[in-house]
Design a protein around this motif. Sequence first.
Motif, short mmCIF file in Angstrom:
data_model
loop_
_atom_site.label_atom_id
_atom_site.label_comp_id
_atom_site.label_asym_id
_atom_site.label_seq_id
_atom_site.Cartn_x
_atom_site.Cartn_y
_atom_site.Cartn_z
N SER A 164 35.32 41.58 31.66
CA SER A 164 34.81 42.66 30.80
C SER A 164 35.91 43.65 30.46
O SER A 164 35.94 44.22 29.38
CB SER A 164 33.70 43.45 31.49
N ARG A 165 36.83 43.88 31.42
CA ARG A 165 37.82 44.93 31.21
C ARG A 165 38.94 44.81 32.24
O ARG A 165 38.69 44.58 33.43
CB ARG A 165 37.10 46.27 31.40
N ILE A 166 40.17 44.95 31.76
CA ILE A 166 41.33 45.07 32.66
C ILE A 166 41.96 46.40 32.31
O ILE A 166 42.33 46.63 31.16
CB ILE A 166 42.37 43.96 32.44
N GLU A 167 42.05 47.28 33.29
CA GLU A 167 42.52 48.63 33.00
C GLU A 167 43.54 48.99 34.07
O GLU A 167 43.32 48.70 35.25
CB GLU A 167 41.31 49.56 33.09
N ALA A 319 42.63 47.53 37.65
CA ALA A 319 41.23 47.30 38.00
C ALA A 319 40.67 46.22 37.09
O ALA A 319 40.69 46.37 35.86
CB ALA A 319 40.43 48.60 37.83
N PHE A 320 40.23 45.11 37.68
CA PHE A 320 39.59 44.03 36.93
C PHE A 320 38.07 44.18 37.05
O PHE A 320 37.54 44.05 38.15
CB PHE A 320 39.95 42.66 37.53
N THR A 321 37.40 44.42 35.94
CA THR A 321 35.94 44.42 35.95
C THR A 321 35.47 43.12 35.31
O THR A 321 35.82 42.84 34.16
CB THR A 321 35.38 45.63 35.18
N THR A 322 34.74 42.32 36.09
CA THR A 322 34.38 40.98 35.63
C THR A 322 32.95 40.68 36.04
O THR A 322 32.29 41.49 36.69
CB THR A 322 35.30 39.92 36.28
N SER A 323 32.52 39.49 35.67
CA SER A 323 31.19 39.07 36.07
C SER A 323 31.10 38.90 37.60
O SER A 323 30.12 39.30 38.22
CB SER A 323 30.88 37.77 35.34
N PHE A 325 33.11 40.45 39.69
CA PHE A 325 33.43 41.77 40.27
C PHE A 325 32.93 42.89 39.35
O PHE A 325 33.74 43.56 38.70
CB PHE A 325 34.94 41.90 40.49
N PRO A 326 31.60 43.11 39.29
CA PRO A 326 31.10 44.21 38.45
C PRO A 326 31.60 45.56 38.96
O PRO A 326 31.87 46.45 38.16
CB PRO A 326 29.58 44.09 38.59
N SER A 327 31.74 45.70 40.27
CA SER A 327 32.49 46.83 40.82
C SER A 327 33.91 46.30 40.95
O SER A 327 34.13 45.27 41.59
CB SER A 327 31.88 47.21 42.18
N GLY B 333 37.93 45.76 46.75
CA GLY B 333 36.84 45.24 45.94
C GLY B 333 35.76 44.64 46.83
O GLY B 333 35.84 44.72 48.07
N ALA B 334 34.78 44.01 46.20
CA ALA B 334 33.69 43.41 46.96
C ALA B 334 34.25 42.36 47.91
O ALA B 334 34.99 41.47 47.50
CB ALA B 334 32.68 42.78 46.01
#
Lengths: 359, 359
Positions: A164-167, A319-323, A325-327, B333-334
């Motif tokens: 979803s997002r790499i920031e 920070a990798f936000t993914t399916s 790793f939603p957190s 992370g998780a």
Amino acid sequence: MLNLAIVGPGLVGSEFIAQITRAKLPFVRIVAISNSRRMLLNANGLSPASWTTDLAASSTQTDLAELARHTASTATGTPGTRSVIVDCTSSEHVAKQYPNWLGQGLSIVTPNKKAFSGDSALWKDIFESAKKSKSLVYHESTVGAGLPILSTLKDLVETGDSISRIEGIFSGTLSYLFNNFSSPSPTVASASFSSIVTKAKSLGYTEPDPRDDLNGMDVARKVVILARVAGLELDLKTLEVQNIVPKELQSATSAEEFMKALPSADKHFDALNEEARKEGCVLRYVGCVDPVNGCSVKLAKYPLSHPFAALTGSDNIVAFTTSYFPSPLIIQGAGAGAAVTSFGMFSDLLKIARVNGLC
Amino acid sequence: MLNLAIVGPGLVGSEFIAQITRAKLPFVRIVAISNSRRMLLNANGLSPASWTTDLAASSTQTDLAELARHTASTATGTPGTRSVIVDCTSSEHVAKQYPNWLGQGLSIVTPNKKAFSGDSALWKDIFESAKKSKSLVYHESTVGAGLPILSTLKDLVETGDSISRIEGIFSGTLSYLFNNFSSPSPTVASASFSSIVTKAKSLGYTEPDPRDDLNGMDVARKVVILARVAGLELDLKTLEVQNIVPKELQSATSAEEFMKALPSADKHFDALNEEARKEGCVLRYVGCVDPVNGCSVKLAKYPLSHPFAALTGSDNIVAFTTSYFPSPLIIQGAGAGAAVTSFGMFSDLLKIARVNGLC
């Protein structure tokens, strides 16, 4: 056996040679070293103890085509042996040789961003050539130096995760500047932006002309690399990059002139900082890959509770936000410097060694 | 081709089958699935769509020796093919089969901590057997689930880095309990420890008997694994582990009785929290590997500016302080849950695929 050619043994290349020598791996041998003028070639292995004096005394002029032929030939007909070019330069000219080298069966390990953030045609050539000739290309240190950022992203992508997002904060210099200028601690009175840049420059944390950090182009290259590894098409030319050098200082004709004029921009940066502070935020210079909303490189505001706000020193963070790793999955640490850059390259070399069953 | 045998397809195993099926990798095939009673064997590949009903209908009783023979035989005489047992159980009995399986040429991918944190003789047997037969063993998900903790540690060790300290929060449950009980925010009034445990239990975050989290043994197993990957000799029996269940509650005869009595310990936990708060700290339950000062698993105090203090939810975090990274490399992370555990196993599978030149 892995036969290495070290191209451009400057600060990072020398550290890399020192690290692999210290590790005493029985399956690593240096068969070529070249700087921009001279080269050393020896199929039986060069001496890691005396390479600096040997190279200085070499009468062989650098010829990259010859170096590649020599290095490739040391693996020909020897099962289990692979030749690797370790490109420690930041040269576009060297980067352009990769497709050809890979086609010759040479593998590549490099912290050089040029090949992976430049023309997308070169990117495609590189990975097609590698696939065809079963050669390997690793460039972990092009983003965040030795931090396991690209290998983690590659695993997320290849296991079918949805990004979803790499920031992240991908410039050690800009990390240092804003961690100091815009602190989450209410008791830290901020020094002026110009004085922090001056200090960073004197510590050797900036480019000789700090505008080469402040223009965001180094971060932009890293964002292009992350986006491409994530499977997106992105080009430097189409990426939105915020140059935080105020317009009137962009035309300063030298680094000295720029540094002399920089205090005139302090009011501008103070106003941005005050605006952030009023919203309970700090300023951070951030690169972002977002498949839906687009990629960007810019100065942004983050709340005090955000992991980016707590960053110190000149650390990088992603920070990798993914399916999966939603957190977000977060990786943080030194993202510049010879030791960690070389560690990233060494990790890449171990990946090649594992493919060859050497460790 | 990678031929997989899935042993123990519970929550994690089912998710793993779902993930590899979704990723549609052309080089992965499931040739065996077994639970504690039944098994399915098919050298040509089982159907990922109907395995649950097929397994329930299978009349073949589980026989791990037969499953191993079958799985190994599917790779025999087929160059480029490798057989992998994916052990999704937490069974010590299954773990004890690894040396034998590896000796048969089978590789292992597992989140099962038993083999790597138990008898050091079993650890040695496993890695000697793997070395001898050129089989591969990956267990990323035994520590921090899919977070790239063990792969990073392995790279640091193999590149000759010197580890000063590995420190982290390795239990999602204990992370959740203390992030909520001991918040860095001065405006968050803490609920009682017992009420937070009760809430965590109702959310399914704890073991059926929360004492199995609070006794620290799960964290201890992870610390043993980290220490061994770092090259240290460490045994569960000799590791100092702080059981934070107050003595008078350790003898409660059931989980229900324990939960009922837990409020009597609130004063004790409040006092610890207050003591930390007075020192400008929060409480965190931390595992630590330190080659010089020894390893430990305990409740400790961390200043508010420390990355462990800012942790939220049930995240895991690890900080590697090394010669390359004097300011630590941090991964966060998780560290629990089927999706991320399975992702870690899938990443391990990709490492095996890369060794075989499949991706």
